[in-house]
Design a protein around this motif. Sequence first.
Motif, PDB file in Angstrom:
ATOM      1  N   UNK A 214       0.806  -1.225   0.000  1.00  0.00           N
ATOM      2  CA  UNK A 214       0.000   0.000   0.000  1.00  0.00           C
ATOM      3  C   UNK A 214       0.837   1.271   0.000  1.00  0.00           C
ATOM      4  N   UNK A 215       2.030   1.238   0.599  1.00  0.00           N
ATOM      5  CA  UNK A 215       2.878   2.433   0.643  1.00  0.00           C
ATOM      6  C   UNK A 215       3.714   2.615  -0.620  1.00  0.00           C
ATOM      7  N   UNK A 216       3.640   1.662  -1.556  1.00  0.00           N
ATOM      8  CA  UNK A 216       4.474   1.704  -2.757  1.00  0.00           C
ATOM      9  C   UNK A 216       3.708   2.156  -3.994  1.00  0.00           C
ATOM     10  N   UNK A 217       2.380   2.157  -3.953  1.00  0.00           N
ATOM     11  CA  UNK A 217       1.598   2.484  -5.145  1.00  0.00           C
ATOM     12  C   UNK A 217       1.914   3.895  -5.639  1.00  0.00           C
ATOM     13  N   UNK A 218       1.898   4.850  -4.726  1.00  0.00           N
ATOM     14  CA  UNK A 218       2.294   6.226  -5.040  1.00  0.00           C
ATOM     15  C   UNK A 218       3.356   6.616  -4.013  1.00  0.00           C
ATOM     16  N   UNK A 219       4.565   6.811  -4.453  1.00  0.00           N
ATOM     17  CA  UNK A 219       5.712   7.008  -3.555  1.00  0.00           C
ATOM     18  C   UNK A 219       5.517   8.225  -2.655  1.00  0.00           C
ATOM     19  N   UNK A 220       5.771   8.043  -1.359  1.00  0.00           N
ATOM     20  CA  UNK A 220       5.760   9.128  -0.365  1.00  0.00           C
ATOM     21  C   UNK A 220       4.440   9.896  -0.356  1.00  0.00           C
ATOM     22  N   UNK A 221       3.326   9.177  -0.516  1.00  0.00           N
ATOM     23  CA  UNK A 221       2.039   9.845  -0.687  1.00  0.00           C
ATOM     24  C   UNK A 221       1.146   9.762   0.539  1.00  0.00           C
ATOM     25  N   UNK A 222       1.506   8.940   1.520  1.00  0.00           N
ATOM     26  CA  UNK A 222       0.627   8.743   2.677  1.00  0.00           C
ATOM     27  C   UNK A 222       1.249   9.435   3.882  1.00  0.00           C
ATOM     28  N   UNK A 223       0.564  10.452   4.381  1.00  0.00           N
ATOM     29  CA  UNK A 223       1.073  11.231   5.520  1.00  0.00           C
ATOM     30  C   UNK A 223       0.146  11.046   6.712  1.00  0.00           C
ATOM     31  N   UNK A 224       0.500  10.187   7.654  1.00  0.00           N
ATOM     32  CA  UNK A 224      -0.340   9.989   8.837  1.00  0.00           C
ATOM     33  C   UNK A 224      -0.413  11.261   9.677  1.00  0.00           C
ATOM     34  N   UNK A 225      -1.519  11.430  10.368  1.00  0.00           N
ATOM     35  CA  UNK A 225      -1.692  12.600  11.231  1.00  0.00           C
ATOM     36  C   UNK A 225      -0.593  12.658  12.291  1.00  0.00           C
ATOM     37  N   UNK A 226      -0.025  13.845  12.443  1.00  0.00           N
ATOM     38  CA  UNK A 226       0.966  14.065  13.485  1.00  0.00           C
ATOM     39  C   UNK A 226       2.332  13.478  13.208  1.00  0.00           C
ATOM     40  N   UNK A 227       2.563  12.997  11.998  1.00  0.00           N
ATOM     41  CA  UNK A 227       3.841  12.374  11.648  1.00  0.00           C
ATOM     42  C   UNK A 227       4.570  13.242  10.617  1.00  0.00           C
ATOM     43  N   UNK A 228       5.865  13.403  10.800  1.00  0.00           N
ATOM     44  CA  UNK A 228       6.653  14.201   9.854  1.00  0.00           C
ATOM     45  C   UNK A 228       7.025  13.398   8.610  1.00  0.00           C
ATOM     46  N   UNK A 229       7.294  12.118   8.770  1.00  0.00           N
ATOM     47  CA  UNK A 229       7.741  11.286   7.663  1.00  0.00           C
ATOM     48  C   UNK A 229       6.560  10.576   7.003  1.00  0.00           C
ATOM     49  N   UNK A 230       6.624  10.333   5.690  1.00  0.00           N
ATOM     50  CA  UNK A 230       5.575   9.559   5.034  1.00  0.00           C
ATOM     51  C   UNK A 230       5.549   8.122   5.556  1.00  0.00           C
ATOM     52  N   UNK A 231       4.399   7.510   5.434  1.00  0.00           N
ATOM     53  CA  UNK A 231       4.217   6.159   5.948  1.00  0.00           C
ATOM     54  C   UNK A 231       5.109   5.151   5.231  1.00  0.00           C
TER      55      UNK A 231
END
Length: 495
Positions: A214-231
């Motif tokens: 799921x984290x590979x479909x669109x690179x660096x596209x998932x940003x969880x709430x309160x997190x600085x780094x992408x999932x």
Amino acid sequence: MSYDQRYSGKIYDVAVIGAGITGSMTAYKLAKYKLSVIVLEKGSDIASGATKANSAIVHAGFDAVPGALKGKLNADGCRQIKEISEKLNVHYDNCGSLVCAFGEADERHLDLLYSRGIANGVEGMRIIRGDELFELEPQLSRECTAALFAPTAGIVCPWGLCIAVCEAAAVNGADFLFSYEAKKVEQRGGYLEINGDDTPIRARYIVNASGLGADLLVENDISPDGEEEPLRLNPRRGEYMLLDTSEGGVAKHTLFVCPSEKGKGILVSPTVHGNVIVGPNAHEVDCRDNTTTTPEGIDEISAGARRLIPHINLRAAITQFAGVRPTPTTKAKDFVIKTSKRFPTLLHAAGIDSPGLACGPAVADYIVGKLGEMGLPLLPNPDFSDSRPPSPCFKAMSDEEKAAAIKENPAFGRIICRCETVTEAEIVDAITRPVGARDLDGVKRRVRAGMGRCQGGFCSPRVTAILSRLLHKDMYDITKKGEGSEILSRPDDRD
């Protein structure tokens, strides 16, 4: 008919990537609306990834931190699985669970789990001790000092549940495309285009429920709430043993030790088919498809099982297996269901690890609600059919019912799998149902041919022949689980 002819010229309302518990349940829930839906699955069948290799536990909901998505969705999902299983003829058993404490420190943790369960809406929990505990589980270790009893917990056939809801979705118009790896998403005017395996699939909305990918479909596209780094998703492997049905009475409930930060610990549980499952451990691995078992891992889960039931007969193991779950790198370790940063009509459903199975229906409701907020019209489908004819089960029939079945269809008189008493008629049904089996593992998951003591040693050639006949395919093209797993080697043309 080619993929292009069937799918490429159409713009679907929703494309769901992944046919595990999250994708399957989402397709089922979307089928209740006037929508065109397609499900894209990398594997050769429904539930080909993490969903096919887990503990098969419908958790009650006391473990998750209140306020987290896991906490909000688990109890509701647990209730819904029971209801859906009854409607769609899925093997389910409301057996309840016991979290076992071994001393005062563990008992304090039971109090914490109890308070979380109350906050999460779990009903009927209580902490039990002494005679009551050992009356419920006579073979439980006498070193167990107390247990949290959750009567709403259950067990289910995880792939059976996914197959059932996918069949229901298909009957209501959903399309399914297997052995299709979604590799890239691009915006094309008023729709999104998914590219993979030379076949572009177009849809106005996409649900990314692709499990470990799921984290590979669109690179660096998932940003969880309160997190600085992408999932990022870390693959965490859990190893299991499955014991023969001869050991079916060793545990009446799902038995846990107190959980740790790595998971809910090694358990001993009955299965809906009368076996006993032991495991899992939890170790991060480098490869997302590393489902190997190890001697060290089997020793670890064996020791964990004996802590709960000292005299458990582990020599009755008929198979060992491992599953890999997508563990999120976030601090909260919660499900991440977020809209894409790049594509406003793409919804990611990532990090759906334990209790993802139990939460499945509620996660799907949450996803459908989010799609509605994103602009997807949700008009009820007045023709929605929420039922599924039961699969025939010769083994469960009375002698009179067996005689009548054979009289009506002689294929019931031909036993193909001796270990599980599976007939040719049942295998034919598994192949010809909506979204039917296309390989040996597909048949195995639907009717258990190959699940017994010999693990397919007797029935595999016969199942291969039936698949060849019904699918109009050369026997050399029949596979165990998709391309690259052909059962028979072709004779060398030079010979």
